[in-house]
Design an enzyme around this catalytic site. Sequence first.
Site, mmCIF file in Angstrom:
data_model
loop_
_atom_site.group_PDB
_atom_site.id
_atom_site.type_symbol
_atom_site.label_atom_id
_atom_site.label_comp_id
_atom_site.label_asym_id
_atom_site.label_seq_id
_atom_site.Cartn_x
_atom_site.Cartn_y
_atom_site.Cartn_z
ATOM 1 N N SER A 43 46.219 42.075 37.434
ATOM 2 C CA SER A 43 44.849 42.963 37.559
ATOM 3 C C SER A 43 45.227 43.997 36.313
ATOM 4 C CB SER A 43 44.670 43.303 38.304
ATOM 5 O OG SER A 43 42.889 43.834 38.260
ATOM 6 N N ASP A 132 38.499 33.748 40.759
ATOM 7 C CA ASP A 132 38.600 35.402 40.589
ATOM 8 C C ASP A 132 37.358 35.408 40.008
ATOM 9 O OD1 ASP A 132 39.163 37.545 39.775
ATOM 10 O OD2 ASP A 132 41.697 37.265 38.985
ATOM 11 N N HIS A 166 41.157 37.124 42.815
ATOM 12 C CA HIS A 166 41.738 37.586 42.433
ATOM 13 C C HIS A 166 42.741 38.524 43.470
ATOM 14 C CE1 HIS A 166 41.985 40.961 39.413
ATOM 15 N NE2 HIS A 166 41.659 41.939 39.989
#
Length: 352
Positions: A43, A132, A166
């Site tokens: 991320s 995600d 995610h």
Amino acid sequence: MSVRLRHLLSFAATAGFCALAAANPPLPGLGADLKTLTVSGISSGGHMAVQFQVAHSSLVRGVGILAAGPYDCAAGSVSRALRNCMAPTPADPPPTLQETRDSIRRLAEARRIDAPEGLIDDRVWLFSGGKDTVVAPAVMDALDTFYRSVLPAGAIRYVKDPQAGHAMISVADPAALACPTTESPFINRCGNLDAAGELLQHLLGPLHPRSAPPAGRLQPFDQRPYVNGRAIDASLADSGFVFIPENCAAGGCGVHVAFHGCLQNAGEIGPRFVQGAGYNEWAASNRLIVLYPQTVRRYGLALGSWRWVLNPKGCWDWWGYTGADYPTRDGAQIRAIRAMVDALARPVAAAK
């Protein structure tokens, strides 16, 4: 939560980190070999890994990215970060290949980053989850497109798991969440997929099998000596972590930098990422030091600082909250990480 309460909580958190750091030493000189330096991240940590790789392309030899986007994707705009780089639409698409190339060329010509030719011998491992809901797969596809314009196909591995949310995908965390999950601590189990192991093997070549439990020590260190100014003003915690395999005390080990994601720093989830992401088990059996730098949340002002920095989720800076230099060698966080890496490369005798 009111702005006033957020500020008070930020002050308290900062005070806690200062107290913790006071008992921690700086990084030891370990005579590390930086010729095979690699980085990775999830991320916002993925964006930081890309930024560090491009800014220091003459130094970095490989990168592993989960759920991030092309270099300087946000172009200094938080609104662009939220739209084009996380939830793109036809009206707000991810950056084109030409836009990414132009950004890199412009900064390289200004000598704010290394020449892009330094990327051509790198290796790249990419991961995108089909479930995600934070970073759309199209953003990772744009990153893949950039790398394929620079590197031969064999240097790139792009893994897509249609069931993954995610998160860092790990087999090392015994309490990892289900594969499709997108929630704290953002560490998921997706069958036998070992993201840390796969990316390290792709970046560094064949490795010895992982060692569980890892033979080495995971220790906190004081991040403040490596920051130009106050760590809190760069939204960096006073303390970071480093994993040192038992056989690295005499020098000569490689280095990998692992960047956590938003809300994944130790101030939020404790040692879950540094212990459970899966790097240490591979590092222990392959003479690899793992550096885990740490961010801290900022809600504007903070204890001991009158500088306004807005980073409410403890993300790495990939949209410019520390200043316009954020994706370059002069960026506050990139400069600090480079200083940490250089500290690990100091001769062992220098630590005595």
